[in-house]
Design a protein around this motif. Structure first.
Motif, PDB file in Angstrom:
ATOM      1  N   LEU A 284      -0.899   9.545   3.031  1.00 51.91           N
ATOM      2  CA  LEU A 284      -1.722   9.259   1.855  1.00 51.91           C
ATOM      3  C   LEU A 284      -1.033   8.184   1.006  1.00 51.91           C
ATOM      4  O   LEU A 284       0.179   7.994   1.096  1.00 51.91           O
ATOM      5  CB  LEU A 284      -1.897  10.528   1.007  1.00 51.91           C
ATOM      6  CG  LEU A 284      -2.739  11.645   1.600  1.00 51.91           C
ATOM      7  CD1 LEU A 284      -2.771  12.832   0.648  1.00 51.91           C
ATOM      8  CD2 LEU A 284      -4.143  11.175   1.894  1.00 51.91           C
ATOM      9  N   PRO A 285      -1.782   7.470   0.173  1.00 49.60           N
ATOM     10  CA  PRO A 285      -1.150   6.459  -0.682  1.00 49.60           C
ATOM     11  C   PRO A 285      -0.137   7.087  -1.639  1.00 49.60           C
ATOM     12  O   PRO A 285      -0.320   8.212  -2.104  1.00 49.60           O
ATOM     13  CB  PRO A 285      -2.325   5.877  -1.483  1.00 49.60           C
ATOM     14  CG  PRO A 285      -3.555   6.309  -0.797  1.00 49.60           C
ATOM     15  CD  PRO A 285      -3.230   7.516   0.006  1.00 49.60           C
ATOM     16  N   LYS A 286       0.936   6.364  -1.902  1.00 51.04           N
ATOM     17  CA  LYS A 286       1.974   6.885  -2.796  1.00 51.04           C
ATOM     18  C   LYS A 286       1.428   7.145  -4.198  1.00 51.04           C
ATOM     19  O   LYS A 286       1.806   8.108  -4.848  1.00 51.04           O
ATOM     20  CB  LYS A 286       3.138   5.898  -2.898  1.00 51.04           C
ATOM     21  CG  LYS A 286       4.026   5.875  -1.689  1.00 51.04           C
ATOM     22  CD  LYS A 286       5.209   4.957  -1.924  1.00 51.04           C
ATOM     23  CE  LYS A 286       6.120   4.947  -0.720  1.00 51.04           C
ATOM     24  NZ  LYS A 286       7.275   4.081  -0.929  1.00 51.04           N
ATOM     25  N   ASN A 287       0.537   6.273  -4.650  1.00 43.13           N
ATOM     26  CA  ASN A 287       0.000   6.428  -5.998  1.00 43.13           C
ATOM     27  C   ASN A 287      -1.008   7.567  -6.105  1.00 43.13           C
ATOM     28  O   ASN A 287      -1.531   7.819  -7.185  1.00 43.13           O
ATOM     29  CB  ASN A 287      -0.639   5.125  -6.473  1.00 43.13           C
ATOM     30  CG  ASN A 287       0.401   4.112  -6.867  1.00 43.13           C
ATOM     31  OD1 ASN A 287       1.511   4.459  -7.259  1.00 43.13           O
ATOM     32  ND2 ASN A 287       0.055   2.851  -6.770  1.00 43.13           N
ATOM     33  N   ALA A 288      -1.289   8.262  -5.008  1.00 44.42           N
ATOM     34  CA  ALA A 288      -2.196   9.406  -5.043  1.00 44.42           C
ATOM     35  C   ALA A 288      -1.468  10.674  -5.490  1.00 44.42           C
ATOM     36  O   ALA A 288      -2.093  11.698  -5.718  1.00 44.42           O
ATOM     37  CB  ALA A 288      -2.831   9.629  -3.678  1.00 44.42           C
ATOM     38  N   SER A 289      -0.158  10.585  -5.649  1.00 45.39           N
ATOM     39  CA  SER A 289       0.624  11.724  -6.087  1.00 45.39           C
ATOM     40  C   SER A 289       0.601  11.828  -7.608  1.00 45.39           C
ATOM     41  O   SER A 289       0.854  10.849  -8.313  1.00 45.39           O
ATOM     42  CB  SER A 289       2.069  11.580  -5.618  1.00 45.39           C
ATOM     43  OG  SER A 289       2.858  12.610  -6.163  1.00 45.39           O
ATOM     44  N   PRO A 290       0.305  13.008  -8.155  1.00 47.92           N
ATOM     45  CA  PRO A 290       0.245  13.149  -9.613  1.00 47.92           C
ATOM     46  C   PRO A 290       1.593  12.947 -10.303  1.00 47.92           C
ATOM     47  O   PRO A 290       1.646  12.708 -11.502  1.00 47.92           O
ATOM     48  CB  PRO A 290      -0.276  14.567  -9.832  1.00 47.92           C
ATOM     49  CG  PRO A 290      -0.248  15.248  -8.537  1.00 47.92           C
ATOM     50  CD  PRO A 290      -0.097  14.229  -7.461  1.00 47.92           C
ATOM     51  N   VAL A 291       2.672  13.023  -9.554  1.00 50.29           N
ATOM     52  CA  VAL A 291       3.998  12.831 -10.132  1.00 50.29           C
ATOM     53  C   VAL A 291       4.188  11.394 -10.616  1.00 50.29           C
ATOM     54  O   VAL A 291       4.949  11.131 -11.547  1.00 50.29           O
ATOM     55  CB  VAL A 291       5.085  13.199  -9.085  1.00 50.29           C
ATOM     56  CG1 VAL A 291       6.470  12.893  -9.585  1.00 50.29           C
ATOM     57  CG2 VAL A 291       4.966  14.646  -8.716  1.00 50.29           C
ATOM     58  N   ARG A 292       3.471  10.470 -10.030  1.00 49.63           N
ATOM     59  CA  ARG A 292       3.623   9.056 -10.382  1.00 49.63           C
ATOM     60  C   ARG A 292       2.874   8.663 -11.658  1.00 49.63           C
ATOM     61  O   ARG A 292       3.023   7.552 -12.148  1.00 49.63           O
ATOM     62  CB  ARG A 292       3.173   8.181  -9.218  1.00 49.63           C
ATOM     63  CG  ARG A 292       4.123   8.307  -8.034  1.00 49.63           C
ATOM     64  CD  ARG A 292       3.674   7.493  -6.870  1.00 49.63           C
ATOM     65  NE  ARG A 292       3.777   6.073  -7.096  1.00 49.63           N
ATOM     66  CZ  ARG A 292       4.767   5.292  -6.650  1.00 49.63           C
ATOM     67  NH1 ARG A 292       5.757   5.825  -5.982  1.00 49.63           N
ATOM     68  NH2 ARG A 292       4.747   4.004  -6.876  1.00 49.63           N
TER      69      ARG A 292
END
Length: 89
Positions: free
Chosen positions: A39-47
């Motif tokens: 999945l795209p890295k920016n799809a993580s809520p941590v970012r």
């Protein structure tokens, strides 16, 4: 005042997190970490990072109002936030 590109990037991340939220939850529940990596890295809520809605300031964010402390103080003193007044005792 933050650059418009920085504010736009943060908005793009918020949309991406919302788009992949269900898929991420399903993959995490299944324990499929290889698929999570794809999945795209920016799809993580941590970012995500909280920013002032008006100025884009990243620090001093007041979650209740969605603005920075500096903007909050200016607006509160001008009487633009209902129910908020300066304390004095």
């Amino acid at each position: 005042m933050a650059k418009e590109g920085v504010k736009a990037r943060e908005l793009k991340r918020q949309k991406l997190v919302a788009k992949f939220a269900e898929k991420r939850a399903a993959l995490k529940a299944a324990g499929d970490y290889e698929a999570l990596d794809k999945l795209p890295k920016n799809a993580s809520p941590v970012r995500l990072h909280n920013r002032c809605k008006l100025t884009g300031r990243p620090r001093g964010f007041m979650r209740t109002f969605g603005i920075s402390r500096v903007t909050f103080r200016d607006m509160a003193l001008a009487g633009k936030i209902p129910g908020v007044k300066k304390a004095s005792w």
